[in-house]
Design a protein around this motif. Structure first.
Motif, short mmCIF file in Angstrom:
data_model
loop_
_atom_site.label_atom_id
_atom_site.label_comp_id
_atom_site.label_asym_id
_atom_site.label_seq_id
_atom_site.Cartn_x
_atom_site.Cartn_y
_atom_site.Cartn_z
N ASN A 1 31.13 37.82 2.78
CA ASN A 1 30.57 37.84 1.43
C ASN A 1 30.34 39.25 0.89
O ASN A 1 29.70 39.42 -0.14
CB ASN A 1 29.26 37.05 1.36
CG ASN A 1 29.53 35.56 1.18
OD1 ASN A 1 29.88 35.14 0.10
ND2 ASN A 1 29.45 34.79 2.27
N ILE A 2 30.84 40.24 1.60
CA ILE A 2 30.78 41.60 1.08
C ILE A 2 32.21 42.13 1.12
O ILE A 2 32.81 42.19 2.19
CB ILE A 2 29.85 42.49 1.93
CG1 ILE A 2 28.45 41.88 1.95
CG2 ILE A 2 29.81 43.92 1.37
CD1 ILE A 2 27.48 42.58 2.86
N GLU A 3 32.70 42.48 -0.04
CA GLU A 3 34.10 42.88 -0.14
C GLU A 3 34.44 44.05 0.76
O GLU A 3 33.72 45.05 0.78
CB GLU A 3 34.40 43.25 -1.60
CG GLU A 3 35.81 42.86 -2.04
CD GLU A 3 36.14 43.52 -3.35
OE1 GLU A 3 35.44 43.18 -4.34
OE2 GLU A 3 37.06 44.36 -3.38
N ASP B 1 22.30 50.65 -3.98
CA ASP B 1 23.71 50.71 -3.64
C ASP B 1 24.13 52.19 -3.62
O ASP B 1 24.02 52.87 -4.63
CB ASP B 1 24.48 49.93 -4.72
CG ASP B 1 25.98 49.88 -4.49
OD1 ASP B 1 26.51 50.73 -3.75
OD2 ASP B 1 26.62 49.00 -5.07
N GLY C 1 23.26 47.64 3.89
CA GLY C 1 24.16 47.08 2.88
C GLY C 1 24.30 45.58 3.06
O GLY C 1 24.23 44.81 2.09
N ILE C 2 24.49 45.15 4.28
CA ILE C 2 24.63 43.72 4.56
C ILE C 2 23.42 42.95 4.03
O ILE C 2 23.54 41.91 3.39
CB ILE C 2 24.74 43.49 6.09
CG1 ILE C 2 25.98 44.19 6.63
CG2 ILE C 2 24.75 42.00 6.43
CD1 ILE C 2 25.88 44.52 8.12
N ARG D 1 23.66 42.88 0.42
CA ARG D 1 24.90 42.26 -0.07
C ARG D 1 25.81 43.26 -0.80
O ARG D 1 26.48 42.91 -1.78
CB ARG D 1 24.61 41.05 -0.98
CG ARG D 1 23.47 40.13 -0.62
CD ARG D 1 23.52 39.64 0.79
NE ARG D 1 22.43 38.70 1.13
CZ ARG D 1 21.90 38.64 2.33
NH1 ARG D 1 22.30 39.43 3.31
NH2 ARG D 1 20.95 37.75 2.58
N VAL D 2 25.78 44.51 -0.36
CA VAL D 2 26.72 45.54 -0.86
C VAL D 2 27.26 46.29 0.35
O VAL D 2 26.68 46.22 1.43
CB VAL D 2 26.03 46.54 -1.82
CG1 VAL D 2 25.59 45.85 -3.11
CG2 VAL D 2 24.85 47.23 -1.15
N PRO D 3 28.36 47.04 0.20
CA PRO D 3 28.94 47.68 1.40
C PRO D 3 28.05 48.75 2.03
O PRO D 3 28.00 48.87 3.24
CB PRO D 3 30.25 48.29 0.86
CG PRO D 3 30.58 47.50 -0.36
CD PRO D 3 29.25 47.13 -0.96
N TYR E 1 23.34 35.07 -1.42
CA TYR E 1 24.22 36.18 -1.83
C TYR E 1 23.90 36.71 -3.23
O TYR E 1 24.73 37.32 -3.89
CB TYR E 1 25.69 35.77 -1.69
CG TYR E 1 25.98 35.37 -0.27
CD1 TYR E 1 25.92 36.32 0.76
CD2 TYR E 1 26.26 34.05 0.07
CE1 TYR E 1 26.13 35.96 2.08
CE2 TYR E 1 26.48 33.69 1.39
CZ TYR E 1 26.42 34.65 2.40
OH TYR E 1 26.63 34.30 3.70
N ARG F 1 21.64 39.22 -5.62
CA ARG F 1 21.05 40.53 -5.36
C ARG F 1 19.56 40.66 -5.68
O ARG F 1 18.88 41.48 -5.07
CB ARG F 1 21.83 41.62 -6.10
CG ARG F 1 23.17 41.86 -5.42
CD ARG F 1 24.07 42.76 -6.19
NE ARG F 1 23.44 44.05 -6.46
CZ ARG F 1 24.12 45.16 -6.69
NH1 ARG F 1 25.42 45.15 -6.68
NH2 ARG F 1 23.49 46.28 -6.94
#
Lengths: 213, 213, 213, 213, 213, 213
Positions: D167-169, E144, E185-186, E189-191, F122, F124
């Motif tokens: 779920n994270i690109e 982020d 990040g996980i 929900r971002v890299p 998922y 944010r």
């Protein structure tokens, strides 16, 4: 019973538990206050001391004891404070002790709470009260202060130099205290309450026929 | 005052708060027990029910109410339990309620605690008790049970089919309970205590001249 | 392995973890004790020091190190304590460290725990033990002390000047310790246990064929 | 020793504790896996089951047991799960059990953790592991997985249909797992670690002369 | 907006929140750093100061302020630190403040966090950041940092004397920081993210048409 | 931005976060409400639904969605609720979600909060709001609602059948809400605030030149 309330600065005890103190004073219990500093950082010490004494009169306390410490400077004196509080406890043998909550943004409140936790290690009833700088406070013990809310307000007004000093524009300490009493009342299921977190508390279920007291 | 103790299985209330119940029963308060299941997974339901009734006699309770649920199967009946407990509360108007702590390795205890938290949402005094399967319990409220420790032991012995069922070889439930009373006594600064975590509790400082009660 | 136990006063280590120390001493591990003060506030320093040494003999420790601080006065020496504990660690390279829990009503216990948390920041196994003044302790790690319970009791009796000083009438420290061992045993599912909260712990699953050790 | 790892879906055990399982498998311990669902919501059940079996081969487990539940539907089956897990425990007598942490955003993980807490109430060593949906996890127990990190990665790659489903690109599950191992390694003071919160754990200090194991 | 980041030693701010600072610096916000000590225990003060200044250049901060305290010796200066931080706040009027988390194995980090909690008592946005010695950190607020991760790494590399000083063999601080950014990040929900625990935070939902900012 | 507020019963959203919703509605953001039940246990469903619609008009929401569940019966439908909330999220793609806090004495609030934690895994930005039955709430995120306090009050008054139903004699829900806004305002250092605990939140520092928004 003998009740000892401990606060770092003039008006701290009023904010935290004066409704409770007034209630039990009216029922004939002995009240004693221990104020650690004169609150010199929030006004003239001499003025604030006078205000504290004037406010306290409404409780007809057995005694108002001054700790003699300097405002904002309690932290480095942990050990001395423990001894001093132990000495006060030794002198008056309190059944109940009220003090600041341990988590607070004010360093004096934190230090005094910690010192009291140590000094009261063999006291049966010790409760933490709250104020505007308290953090992470999830109280579970309540006192219905409907009958003494107005006394609490009067006591706070006696601290004339402090009433408007809430750091929030347009909000007097009396507004803070009324809203808090309603907010905690809701949690306790009564119209107005003071709320406490117990360090240690013994239940006293009133004997039959005395419930009304 | 009216006191309602709630337990999932026969002997749970005894383990958790029977010293306190016995103490207040002796002072003339009304005791009521609500036992949700017959504890069929730990013995014959009919036997355990009989044992519970025999044990309860020592409290001379106004009533022992049976919930009628099946042992280990409380979780799926959250809503029904809330209604049933509300009905009991409506009927007996308790001033104090005692129930399992919310965190426990036994699924019935967890579910019953949660249901009670909901059903008691407008009750002023609700306290969580502990047992051998309780987790993360940091009690702050204590009751001195020196005078009723032996009654507590007798009540537990009345649950004859359960005394040795502690899952620890050589350890009877009475050993568990005595050690717990000393352990909690230390924290409360008395020789023997039962310990509670309040969901919500009102302080009752005894009026002057009645401290001895 | 090398095990270092740290306590603020004579007999603190015995109360908290001597069953565990005795167990591992018997298996041939190296034990080292670090006692920060002579406990001058609870008796004559010289007496208490002698008692500590006598008690320690039962562990046949490699060394008993004295911190040289004054009883009740650890708080102001946080930085010095960190350095001193680091020096001890540097000298003996312990694999396991045991110390007071961080939350405690005694100011020395709190300060020493905090200093140890800092000094042990690169040590792999650090565990907090409990005592009668510990607060909010939810232990998750247990040691079965069935085989060494009596050694623990003997060690505590060696502190002759302290045995009756529990601040609870009629309760000796040996009663406190026995009840605690049963209470924690129940939580660990063994008859007698010492319980710990890990700051940091590495699991060591014994190799096949060595389970009995 | 016998180790039982429990997961809600295929690859949950791998994410949480496969480095630890691989380590102890290599030392000759018995590994058993219990996977409650086939993970039908994250792919075809038949595919995911096959992937789980393929991944598990790297552990040479004694057995992979399937719970037979449906993905996302564990919550309503709390009681059945407790019974099922008890049956598995009865059959294989595990010394160590690993399961999801209790607080998690995935409802299946929460429900399974709770059911396991109940089912393992008399097991001596039970540990909670983490995954990307775990919440409020403050682990205190660590296992050094330097030697088995690559096995862990291989096991995760065997779940071919899942590797990219984070779920994270741009982030594969192997990236998640490597970063987590470094992050927890730092806390445990080793290069790569798996971290656990103990429900209950017995310390096993290795006997002298066996430290290298 | 004006952002003040506070750290005990050179490179602490970089580890905790430099990705966030770089992000907002790029958007034109004012950055100010307050570094309490020169980090004399981890290298030469003069070197570390130089490294800090070099690193900071990448943020083009309005100012780097030095607290003038000595490494490892913040604890005894709680009151002075509160005053000093208040003075900095008075001077630069920050809208956002970032500081170490309150629970940490390093005594300086704990003391500085506590002092900042006091000094910022009337500031609207205060956030705690993490580092390798942080304990019990359950962050709920994320930034982020995909666009500024490389700047963060460059800043850390500017602290040349520190890059390899992680106390874990073979692990550079840049490895620690990258893994942490993926790990957080996980959760967000971002890299790549930096994670924070708010002491107090006001939501700012961007006005319609500005979401892309 | 798109904001989704979720509540178990009519007027729950108003109590918890309508000041915030009104504020962002005024700034042009899209508001959507999801009300799980018609609140049939607190009045006639048809009446309460009408009141909710009337109240909502003040927000000019894009949509008011009804969950179709029955009051007090959310707990057994955890899985269905997760699916239903996921469907709503899929349909409206919210940027921010507001829901009840996880710990609450009302079983519906607890169940809905848990279901939302799962359904939003998922998303944010997810925040927990409070109400009179919330427990253990230590909010860290605040929204200044000075400009919309009166809208909040009007919305609550639109729930005419509920205004006096606070279970505390003489206290209307509007009193509760005003006191709470002052109480939380104090903690956020503004006159009136709504307070939230984040499950997960991204900071949005406004770009320079837009601070006034």
């Amino acid at each position: 019973m003998k009740i000892l309330a401990i606060g770092a600065h003039p008006d701290d005890i009023e904010v935290g538990c004066s409704g409770t103190l007034a209630k039990y004073a009216q029922e004939g219990h002995d009240i004693c206050l221990l104020v650690m500093t004169e609150g010199q950082m929030g006004g003239k010490g001499v003025t604030r001391k006078k205000e504290q004494i004037q406010s306290s009169r409404l409780l007809k306390p057995r005694e108002v004891i001054w700790g003699g410490y300097h405002d904002t400077l309690l932290t480095p004196h942990m050990n001395q404070m423990v001894s001093d509080i132990e000495a006060v406890i030794h002198k008056i043998s309190p059944d109940f002790i009220f003090v600041h909550h341990e988590d607070d943004t004010h360093q004096d409140h934190r230090a005094l709470a910690k010192a009291t936790v140590s000094a009261t290690r063999y006291i049966r009833n010790v409760l933490f009260y709250e104020g505007p700088t308290t953090r992470n406070f999830s109280p579970t013990v309540f006192v219905d202060i409907q009958q003494t809310m107005e006394t609490k307000i009067k006591m706070l007004l006696a601290h004339r130099s402090q009433v408007q000093k809430t750091n929030i524009e347009g909000l007097a300490i009396t507004d803070v205290v009324r809203s808090t009493a309603v907010f905690r009342g809701i949690q306790g299921r009564v119209p107005l309450a003071e709320a406490f977190a117990p360090l240690r508390l013994f239940i006293n279920i009133l004997p039959t026929g005395r419930e009304g007291l």
